[in-house]
Design a protein around this motif. Sequence first.
Motif, short mmCIF file in Angstrom:
data_model
loop_
_atom_site.label_atom_id
_atom_site.label_comp_id
_atom_site.label_asym_id
_atom_site.label_seq_id
_atom_site.Cartn_x
_atom_site.Cartn_y
_atom_site.Cartn_z
N HIS A 188 47.62 33.18 40.19
CA HIS A 188 47.00 32.93 41.51
C HIS A 188 47.85 33.50 42.65
CE1 HIS A 188 44.73 29.91 39.22
NE2 HIS A 188 43.97 29.68 40.26
N HIS A 197 42.61 36.74 32.62
CA HIS A 197 42.35 35.53 33.41
C HIS A 197 43.27 35.52 34.62
CE1 HIS A 197 41.52 30.90 33.32
NE2 HIS A 197 41.73 31.33 34.56
N HIS A 240 36.82 31.89 40.27
CA HIS A 240 36.02 30.68 40.03
C HIS A 240 34.61 30.86 40.60
CE1 HIS A 240 39.51 28.22 38.89
NE2 HIS A 240 40.16 28.72 39.92
N HIS A 292 43.08 35.28 39.42
CA HIS A 292 42.26 34.96 40.61
C HIS A 292 42.67 35.79 41.82
CE1 HIS A 292 40.41 31.56 38.59
NE2 HIS A 292 41.57 31.49 37.96
N GLU A 322 35.14 32.68 35.98
CA GLU A 322 35.55 31.39 35.41
C GLU A 322 34.63 30.32 35.96
OE1 GLU A 322 39.60 30.06 36.28
OE2 GLU A 322 39.53 28.65 34.60
N ASP A 381 46.40 33.45 34.17
CA ASP A 381 45.83 32.55 35.18
C ASP A 381 46.61 32.69 36.49
OD1 ASP A 381 44.00 30.78 36.23
OD2 ASP A 381 44.58 29.09 34.96
MN MN Z 1 41.81 30.18 36.35
#
Ligand code: MN
Length: 283
Positions: free
Chosen positions: A256, A13, A45, A15, A70, A254
């Motif tokens: 970023h 997970h 996303h 981005h 996602e 997650d």
């Molecule tokens: Mn995410």
Amino acid sequence: MPNKIPAFCADLHCHSTISDGVYAPEVVAERAHAHGVTLWALTDHDEVSGQQRARTRAEALGMQYLSGVEISVTWAKKTVHIVGLGIDPENVTLRQGLRETRAGRAGRARRIGERLAKLGMPGAFEGARTFAGNPELISRTHFARFLVEAGHCPTTQSVFDHYLSDDGPAHEPMQWATLEDAVTWIRGAGGVAVIAHPGRYHYTLTQFGALFDTFKDVGGQAIEVITGSHTVPQYQEYAQVARHYDFLASCGSDFHSAKESKIEFGSLPPLPADLKPVWKDLV
Ligand code: MN
Ligand code: AMP
Ligand code: MN
Ligand code: MN
């Protein structure tokens, strides 16, 4: 001396600039690899256009790769994120569903800009757009980056805390995809559907029970247990949920950006050994 076998490390997970991360898919791959990740998925996303780039660089670096996404979902009037892993990114129905899911973002961004202007922060829509690589994927994160640059808040986290969180004054309610549609698109594209960071949702216990039941009923199979969004007690809490519902377990930072993310690649603990990992039938 025997050769050191690299330890297995999954991160499923994160981005890239395709959605609200700050590094290109190839750069995210390099960063994951440099921090010891051996099984990786990029999960932007509502968009899969970075998948081939991510896979190509990951495989050149010797990492195993799972295609990911996602998906933004609205369930019981709140936003839930459903990660899809092992999807075919070329699947036409999935791509069409993601296109429809993205379609509301532009109008929503204008309305967020109007709310921020009323709160004394003008020009945020135009400002956020300069941070969004793809205007179709403009997100609250891009607004947060603009408001920091414009000097309204010291950090992107403080923007969420004061203005953009789900109950903040600049938040705009959204109707994203339905839970059933998101799971069906993922399953139809050959993937496994995963409830992302359940610890972030503000549901009652009864609602959580209904969310997990419904997710399972419509074909959902997995839940994130170890994620950068969970506290250590939440690792235990959602491990119990995985056992109770017989969900596969997933894990991911997650990630970023280096500045904004609490968790770096390769720094999360492994999944509890008794849980069935989500990659069991995917790799
Ligand atoms: Mn995410
Ligand atoms: P959006 O898809 O536009 O609703 O933006 C969602 C993204 O904003 C998430 O994927 C996170 O990157 C970020 N985000 C949402 N809520 C928070 C929060 N409370 N704190 C920090 N970041 C958040
Ligand atoms: Mn995000
Ligand atoms: Mn999310």
